[in-house]
Motif scaffolding. Structure first.
Motif, PDB file in Angstrom:
ATOM      1  N   ALA A   1       1.224   9.238   4.350  1.00 38.17           N
ATOM      2  CA  ALA A   1       0.618   7.930   4.603  1.00 38.17           C
ATOM      3  C   ALA A   1       1.518   6.817   4.087  1.00 38.17           C
ATOM      4  O   ALA A   1       1.650   5.752   4.713  1.00 38.17           O
ATOM      5  CB  ALA A   1      -0.758   7.841   3.954  1.00 38.17           C
ATOM      6  N   GLY A   2       2.140   7.037   2.929  1.00 37.35           N
ATOM      7  CA  GLY A   2       3.041   6.042   2.375  1.00 37.35           C
ATOM      8  C   GLY A   2       4.229   5.788   3.280  1.00 37.35           C
ATOM      9  O   GLY A   2       4.626   4.634   3.493  1.00 37.35           O
ATOM     10  N   ARG A   3       4.831   6.866   3.819  1.00 37.60           N
ATOM     11  CA  ARG A   3       5.964   6.693   4.737  1.00 37.60           C
ATOM     12  C   ARG A   3       5.541   5.944   5.998  1.00 37.60           C
ATOM     13  O   ARG A   3       6.272   5.073   6.490  1.00 37.60           O
ATOM     14  CB  ARG A   3       6.541   8.066   5.110  1.00 37.60           C
ATOM     15  CG  ARG A   3       7.307   8.753   3.987  1.00 37.60           C
ATOM     16  CD  ARG A   3       8.175   9.888   4.535  1.00 37.60           C
ATOM     17  NE  ARG A   3       7.372  10.897   5.212  1.00 37.60           N
ATOM     18  CZ  ARG A   3       6.832  11.949   4.606  1.00 37.60           C
ATOM     19  NH1 ARG A   3       6.984  12.109   3.291  1.00 37.60           N
ATOM     20  NH2 ARG A   3       6.138  12.834   5.283  1.00 37.60           N
ATOM     21  N   ARG A   4       4.350   6.298   6.513  1.00 36.51           N
ATOM     22  CA  ARG A   4       3.873   5.661   7.735  1.00 36.51           C
ATOM     23  C   ARG A   4       3.665   4.165   7.530  1.00 36.51           C
ATOM     24  O   ARG A   4       4.083   3.331   8.344  1.00 36.51           O
ATOM     25  CB  ARG A   4       2.575   6.339   8.177  1.00 36.51           C
ATOM     26  CG  ARG A   4       2.084   5.914   9.539  1.00 36.51           C
ATOM     27  CD  ARG A   4       1.078   6.906  10.105  1.00 36.51           C
ATOM     28  NE  ARG A   4      -0.008   7.191   9.176  1.00 36.51           N
ATOM     29  CZ  ARG A   4      -0.199   8.374   8.574  1.00 36.51           C
ATOM     30  NH1 ARG A   4       0.626   9.374   8.787  1.00 36.51           N
ATOM     31  NH2 ARG A   4      -1.221   8.548   7.751  1.00 36.51           N
ATOM     32  N   LEU A   5       3.019   3.807   6.419  1.00 33.31           N
ATOM     33  CA  LEU A   5       2.769   2.390   6.131  1.00 33.31           C
ATOM     34  C   LEU A   5       4.069   1.640   5.848  1.00 33.31           C
ATOM     35  O   LEU A   5       4.237   0.492   6.244  1.00 33.31           O
ATOM     36  CB  LEU A   5       1.819   2.260   4.937  1.00 33.31           C
ATOM     37  CG  LEU A   5       0.361   2.609   5.214  1.00 33.31           C
ATOM     38  CD1 LEU A   5      -0.417   2.695   3.901  1.00 33.31           C
ATOM     39  CD2 LEU A   5      -0.275   1.571   6.136  1.00 33.31           C
TER      40      LEU A   5
ATOM     41  N   ALA B   1       0.834  -1.206   0.000  1.00 31.24           N
ATOM     42  CA  ALA B   1       0.000   0.000   0.000  1.00 31.24           C
ATOM     43  C   ALA B   1       0.866   1.253   0.000  1.00 31.24           C
ATOM     44  O   ALA B   1       0.531   2.264  -0.632  1.00 31.24           O
ATOM     45  CB  ALA B   1      -0.920  -0.012   1.220  1.00 31.24           C
ATOM     46  N   ALA B   2       2.009   1.186   0.695  1.00 30.89           N
ATOM     47  CA  ALA B   2       2.925   2.334   0.726  1.00 30.89           C
ATOM     48  C   ALA B   2       3.458   2.635  -0.669  1.00 30.89           C
ATOM     49  O   ALA B   2       3.589   3.808  -1.063  1.00 30.89           O
ATOM     50  CB  ALA B   2       4.076   2.047   1.691  1.00 30.89           C
ATOM     51  N   GLU B   3       3.762   1.590  -1.431  1.00 36.10           N
ATOM     52  CA  GLU B   3       4.245   1.788  -2.795  1.00 36.10           C
ATOM     53  C   GLU B   3       3.170   2.416  -3.677  1.00 36.10           C
ATOM     54  O   GLU B   3       3.446   3.277  -4.523  1.00 36.10           O
ATOM     55  CB  GLU B   3       4.678   0.439  -3.378  1.00 36.10           C
ATOM     56  CG  GLU B   3       5.981  -0.091  -2.813  1.00 36.10           C
ATOM     57  CD  GLU B   3       7.157   0.799  -3.162  1.00 36.10           C
ATOM     58  OE1 GLU B   3       7.186   1.339  -4.292  1.00 36.10           O
ATOM     59  OE2 GLU B   3       8.043   0.991  -2.307  1.00 36.10           O
ATOM     60  N   THR B   4       1.933   1.987  -3.472  1.00 36.55           N
ATOM     61  CA  THR B   4       0.824   2.526  -4.262  1.00 36.55           C
ATOM     62  C   THR B   4       0.593   4.003  -3.953  1.00 36.55           C
ATOM     63  O   THR B   4       0.381   4.819  -4.858  1.00 36.55           O
ATOM     64  CB  THR B   4      -0.463   1.727  -3.978  1.00 36.55           C
ATOM     65  OG1 THR B   4      -0.254   0.350  -4.323  1.00 36.55           O
ATOM     66  CG2 THR B   4      -1.632   2.268  -4.786  1.00 36.55           C
ATOM     67  N   LEU B   5       0.630   4.339  -2.657  1.00 38.72           N
ATOM     68  CA  LEU B   5       0.396   5.728  -2.252  1.00 38.72           C
ATOM     69  C   LEU B   5       1.570   6.627  -2.596  1.00 38.72           C
ATOM     70  O   LEU B   5       1.399   7.843  -2.801  1.00 38.72           O
ATOM     71  CB  LEU B   5       0.128   5.780  -0.743  1.00 38.72           C
ATOM     72  CG  LEU B   5      -1.179   5.138  -0.274  1.00 38.72           C
ATOM     73  CD1 LEU B   5      -1.198   5.052   1.239  1.00 38.72           C
ATOM     74  CD2 LEU B   5      -2.375   5.935  -0.775  1.00 38.72           C
ATOM     75  N   GLY B   6       2.747   6.017  -2.640  1.00 38.93           N
ATOM     76  CA  GLY B   6       3.953   6.807  -2.899  1.00 38.93           C
ATOM     77  C   GLY B   6       4.785   6.915  -1.644  1.00 38.93           C
ATOM     78  O   GLY B   6       4.271   7.360  -0.607  1.00 38.93           O
ATOM     79  N   PRO B   7       6.041   6.517  -1.691  1.00 36.38           N
ATOM     80  CA  PRO B   7       6.893   6.524  -0.485  1.00 36.38           C
ATOM     81  C   PRO B   7       7.155   7.907   0.078  1.00 36.38           C
ATOM     82  O   PRO B   7       7.584   8.037   1.227  1.00 36.38           O
ATOM     83  CB  PRO B   7       8.180   5.850  -0.968  1.00 36.38           C
ATOM     84  CG  PRO B   7       8.190   6.055  -2.457  1.00 36.38           C
ATOM     85  CD  PRO B   7       6.754   6.034  -2.882  1.00 36.38           C
ATOM     86  N   ASP B   8       6.935   8.956  -0.719  1.00 29.66           N
ATOM     87  CA  ASP B   8       7.184  10.317  -0.235  1.00 29.66           C
ATOM     88  C   ASP B   8       5.946  10.944   0.403  1.00 29.66           C
ATOM     89  O   ASP B   8       6.030  12.045   0.980  1.00 29.66           O
ATOM     90  CB  ASP B   8       7.670  11.201  -1.376  1.00 29.66           C
ATOM     91  CG  ASP B   8       9.027  10.746  -1.915  1.00 29.66           C
ATOM     92  OD1 ASP B   8       9.814  10.223  -1.100  1.00 29.66           O
ATOM     93  OD2 ASP B   8       9.273  10.899  -3.123  1.00 29.66           O
TER      94      ASP B   8
END
Length: 225
Positions: free
Chosen positions: A195-199, A185-192
């Motif tokens: 929410a992506g960083r948190r996941l 899910a983090a990859e889908t949202l974007g690592p930057d």
């Protein structure tokens, strides 16, 4: 503590508490009643596995009309006691339902770690359906394994020394799936993205903890041999 008879609403809240795996003491606290009142109400109306609020209300009304005390609950077979109840309460506090904990503890404390569904039903004084739900949970989570008795064509539920290892194995596999889903899910949202960083951080944390736990379980498994 307030006096007076339990109402239909009280009985519905008792049933909901049992379904949630709450202890008698906790149910009593939430209803502002004594624990003995709750224990007596459940015991005379089918026990924790078969308690039904509508049935309990009707049964209480019938007893009141007859003017006779409620029939005593059948004596539980030997084997129960403070130690058993303490273990059950610990399991309930960890998230297991009370019915499931009772089945698990009965198996753990049995001489050979084996019971049929009929034996569990008779020993615990509950319905076959309640036992079925409990053992299915225990089997799915690795606490118990199911064996088939070919002579009598019935299932036997078994707790052995390896059950502790298998329960950790199942829990680790499930947690690892959560970790992998979080990282995906983090990859889908974007690592930057926040929410992506948190996941991503949470997923990596869970993954490392689970892998360490699996390594530890493998390393110390010989203690169960």
């Amino acid at each position: 503590m307030p006096g007076g008879r339990l109402t239909q609403q009280d009985r519905q809240r008792i049933a909901a508490g049992l379904a949630d795996g709450l202890s008698y003491a906790e149910i009593a606290r939430r209803l502002d009643r004594s624990a003995s009142t709750i224990s007596r109400e459940i015991g005379r109306n089918g026990g924790p596995g078969d308690y039904r609020p509508q049935h309990a209300q009707r049964a209480t009304a019938r007893r009141a009309r007859r003017g006779r005390p409620a029939p005593a609950r059948a004596a539980r077979p030997p084997g129960g006691g403070p130690m058993e109840e303490e273990i059950i309460q610990l399991a309930v506090r960890s998230g297991m339902s009370r019915m499931t904990a009772r089945v698990h503890v009965d198996l753990l404390l049995s001489e050979d770690g084996r019971r049929t569904a009929a034996e569990l039903t008779r020993r615990l004084g509950v319905s076959p359906a309640s036992v079925s739900v409990a053992v299915n949970f225990l089997v799915q989570h690795g606490f118990v394994r199911r064996e088939r008795d070919p002579r009598r064509r019935r299932d036997v539920y078994v707790v052995d020394d390896e059950a502790w290892y298998h329960s950790i194995e199942v829990s680790a596999r499930q947690t690892l799936q959560v970790a992998q889903a979080a990282m995906a899910a983090a990859e889908t949202l974007g690592p930057d993205e926040p929410a992506g960083r948190r996941l991503s951080k949470g997923g990596r944390f869970l993954e490392r903890v689970v892998l360490d736990m699996q390594d530890s379980a493998d390393r110390w498994r010989a203690l169960l041999g």
